[in-house]
Design a protein around this motif. Sequence first.
Motif, PDB file in Angstrom:
ATOM      1  N   GLY A  89       0.811  -1.204   0.000  1.00  0.00           N
ATOM      2  CA  GLY A  89       0.000   0.000   0.000  1.00  0.00           C
ATOM      3  C   GLY A  89       0.844   1.253   0.000  1.00  0.00           C
ATOM      4  N   ILE A  90       0.207   2.350   0.329  1.00  0.00           N
ATOM      5  CA  ILE A  90       0.860   3.650   0.365  1.00  0.00           C
ATOM      6  C   ILE A  90       0.816   4.162   1.801  1.00  0.00           C
ATOM      7  CG2 ILE A  90       0.777   6.044  -0.454  1.00  0.00           C
ATOM      8  CD1 ILE A  90       1.477   4.067  -2.684  1.00  0.00           C
ATOM      9  N   TRP A  91       1.930   4.668   2.275  1.00  0.00           N
ATOM     10  CA  TRP A  91       2.007   5.284   3.589  1.00  0.00           C
ATOM     11  C   TRP A  91       2.535   6.695   3.408  1.00  0.00           C
ATOM     12  CZ3 TRP A  91       6.508   6.860   6.322  1.00  0.00           C
ATOM     13  CH2 TRP A  91       6.264   7.276   7.638  1.00  0.00           C
ATOM     14  N   LYS A  92       1.822   7.654   3.971  1.00  0.00           N
ATOM     15  CA  LYS A  92       2.263   9.047   3.904  1.00  0.00           C
ATOM     16  C   LYS A  92       3.040   9.378   5.169  1.00  0.00           C
ATOM     17  CE  LYS A  92      -1.322  10.782   0.864  1.00  0.00           C
ATOM     18  NZ  LYS A  92      -2.334  11.799   0.629  1.00  0.00           N
ATOM     19  N   ASP A  93       4.255   9.901   4.983  1.00  0.00           N
ATOM     20  CA  ASP A  93       5.069  10.263   6.140  1.00  0.00           C
ATOM     21  C   ASP A  93       4.605  11.596   6.722  1.00  0.00           C
ATOM     22  OD1 ASP A  93       6.185  12.248   4.521  1.00  0.00           O
ATOM     23  OD2 ASP A  93       8.033  11.146   4.160  1.00  0.00           O
ATOM     24  N   GLU A  94       5.330  12.071   7.735  1.00  0.00           N
ATOM     25  CA  GLU A  94       4.938  13.311   8.418  1.00  0.00           C
ATOM     26  C   GLU A  94       4.947  14.526   7.488  1.00  0.00           C
ATOM     27  OE1 GLU A  94       9.264  12.750   8.537  1.00  0.00           O
ATOM     28  OE2 GLU A  94       7.638  11.468   9.224  1.00  0.00           O
ATOM     29  N   ASN A  95       5.664  14.450   6.370  1.00  0.00           N
ATOM     30  CA  ASN A  95       5.689  15.535   5.386  1.00  0.00           C
ATOM     31  C   ASN A  95       4.632  15.368   4.298  1.00  0.00           C
ATOM     32  OD1 ASN A  95       7.962  16.667   6.680  1.00  0.00           O
ATOM     33  ND2 ASN A  95       9.309  15.294   5.542  1.00  0.00           N
ATOM     34  N   GLY A  96       3.836  14.310   4.395  1.00  0.00           N
ATOM     35  CA  GLY A  96       2.797  14.049   3.398  1.00  0.00           C
ATOM     36  C   GLY A  96       3.311  13.349   2.153  1.00  0.00           C
ATOM     37  N   GLU A  97       4.597  12.966   2.139  1.00  0.00           N
ATOM     38  CA  GLU A  97       5.162  12.271   0.981  1.00  0.00           C
ATOM     39  C   GLU A  97       4.748  10.802   0.994  1.00  0.00           C
ATOM     40  OE1 GLU A  97       9.335  12.904   0.500  1.00  0.00           O
ATOM     41  OE2 GLU A  97       9.146  15.068   0.801  1.00  0.00           O
ATOM     42  N   GLU A  98       4.416  10.298  -0.183  1.00  0.00           N
ATOM     43  CA  GLU A  98       3.960   8.923  -0.305  1.00  0.00           C
ATOM     44  C   GLU A  98       5.137   7.956  -0.410  1.00  0.00           C
ATOM     45  OE1 GLU A  98       1.228   9.021  -3.603  1.00  0.00           O
ATOM     46  OE2 GLU A  98      -0.320   9.955  -2.383  1.00  0.00           O
ATOM     47  N   ASN A  99       5.010   6.826   0.287  1.00  0.00           N
ATOM     48  CA  ASN A  99       6.000   5.751   0.300  1.00  0.00           C
ATOM     49  C   ASN A  99       5.283   4.435   0.043  1.00  0.00           C
ATOM     50  OD1 ASN A  99       8.581   7.027   1.849  1.00  0.00           O
ATOM     51  ND2 ASN A  99       6.690   7.872   2.663  1.00  0.00           N
ATOM     52  N   PHE A 100       5.982   3.476  -0.576  1.00  0.00           N
ATOM     53  CA  PHE A 100       5.464   2.118  -0.648  1.00  0.00           C
ATOM     54  C   PHE A 100       5.432   1.586   0.776  1.00  0.00           C
ATOM     55  CE2 PHE A 100       4.595  -0.674  -4.198  1.00  0.00           C
ATOM     56  CZ  PHE A 100       4.730   0.181  -5.275  1.00  0.00           C
ATOM     57  N   PHE A 101       4.419   0.800   1.091  1.00  0.00           N
ATOM     58  CA  PHE A 101       4.290   0.255   2.437  1.00  0.00           C
ATOM     59  C   PHE A 101       4.026  -1.238   2.338  1.00  0.00           C
ATOM     60  CE2 PHE A 101       1.575  -0.756   6.163  1.00  0.00           C
ATOM     61  CZ  PHE A 101       2.505  -0.503   7.148  1.00  0.00           C
ATOM     62  N   PHE A 102       4.909  -2.025   2.952  1.00  0.00           N
ATOM     63  CA  PHE A 102       4.750  -3.471   3.017  1.00  0.00           C
ATOM     64  C   PHE A 102       4.592  -3.859   4.473  1.00  0.00           C
ATOM     65  CE2 PHE A 102       7.428  -2.719  -0.705  1.00  0.00           C
ATOM     66  CZ  PHE A 102       6.716  -3.398  -1.675  1.00  0.00           C
ATOM     67  N   THR A 103       3.665  -4.756   4.737  1.00  0.00           N
ATOM     68  CA  THR A 103       3.494  -5.214   6.106  1.00  0.00           C
ATOM     69  C   THR A 103       3.115  -6.692   6.124  1.00  0.00           C
ATOM     70  OG1 THR A 103       2.433  -4.788   8.230  1.00  0.00           O
ATOM     71  CG2 THR A 103       1.060  -4.545   6.277  1.00  0.00           C
ATOM     72  N   ALA A 104       3.571  -7.352   7.156  1.00  0.00           N
ATOM     73  CA  ALA A 104       3.214  -8.749   7.403  1.00  0.00           C
ATOM     74  C   ALA A 104       3.155  -8.933   8.914  1.00  0.00           C
ATOM     75  CB  ALA A 104       4.249  -9.691   6.802  1.00  0.00           C
ATOM     76  N   THR A 105       2.399  -9.909   9.352  1.00  0.00           N
ATOM     77  CA  THR A 105       2.293 -10.218  10.766  1.00  0.00           C
ATOM     78  C   THR A 105       2.698 -11.670  10.948  1.00  0.00           C
ATOM     79  OG1 THR A 105       0.418  -8.712  10.938  1.00  0.00           O
ATOM     80  CG2 THR A 105       0.776 -10.217  12.773  1.00  0.00           C
ATOM     81  N   MET A 106       3.655 -11.903  11.845  1.00  0.00           N
ATOM     82  CA  MET A 106       4.083 -13.259  12.171  1.00  0.00           C
ATOM     83  C   MET A 106       3.654 -13.545  13.605  1.00  0.00           C
ATOM     84  SD  MET A 106       5.761 -14.083   9.450  1.00  0.00           S
ATOM     85  CE  MET A 106       6.612 -13.284   8.122  1.00  0.00           C
ATOM     86  N   TYR A 107       3.379 -14.797  13.881  1.00  0.00           N
ATOM     87  CA  TYR A 107       2.938 -15.199  15.200  1.00  0.00           C
ATOM     88  C   TYR A 107       3.994 -16.046  15.883  1.00  0.00           C
ATOM     89  CZ  TYR A 107      -1.461 -13.738  13.185  1.00  0.00           C
ATOM     90  OH  TYR A 107      -2.438 -13.005  12.575  1.00  0.00           O
ATOM     91  N   SER A 108       4.308 -15.700  17.112  1.00  0.00           N
ATOM     92  CA  SER A 108       5.107 -16.511  18.030  1.00  0.00           C
ATOM     93  C   SER A 108       6.588 -16.653  17.699  1.00  0.00           C
ATOM     94  CB  SER A 108       4.527 -17.929  18.152  1.00  0.00           C
ATOM     95  OG  SER A 108       3.222 -17.846  18.650  1.00  0.00           O
TER      96      SER A 108
END
Length: 182
Positions: A89-108
């Motif tokens: 997805g897209i994540w906007k930093d504190e300056n409003g600039e767009e960045n690619f955003f990757f996330t995953a959740t691992m368990y344990s």
Amino acid sequence: MKKIILLCLSMLLVTFYGCKEEDVTILKTHLYYYNIAIAFENQSGENLVEGIPYDESSNSILNTEYKQTISVAPEFGSKPHHYTVNEPGIWKDENGEENFFFTATMYSYVYPMVTQKLVCPYIFGDKNEHILVSYWEDLPDYKYKCTGFTLDGKEYPIVKEGVLEYKDGIGGDLYKVKIVLE
């Protein structure tokens, strides 16, 4: 109502009282969020992520030319048993600039190496698959941190950007990488 709640809590305590800790999965499960924001720029300093169409409500990139997969270091055998990967997805930093955003959740368990694959003609100017690898370190007391990042085998500095508020199954520390493409 209070009696019912007390009864349920008592039954829960009695259930776990005779169990060894290693037999009780719920006591051992911890969530580890692998959050990476990538600022892609060209040699002139232009943000290459700006203008990529995405759904602002979900931050999901709408263009179907992107793909993401996740794997773990080969020495750990197969992929983790319990994990989730969100669409890039897209994540906007504190300056409003767009960045690619990757996330995953691992368990344990903190996996020391997470590999993602990205095909993005808009950013790279080709239809090749590009390999992004993030390196993670398991710390005491269920803490962890990102220790490095590579794109197609080339290392890029990574910094801890802050902490994401827990929302829609995403939260935890956020790490940022700045990549200047040639």
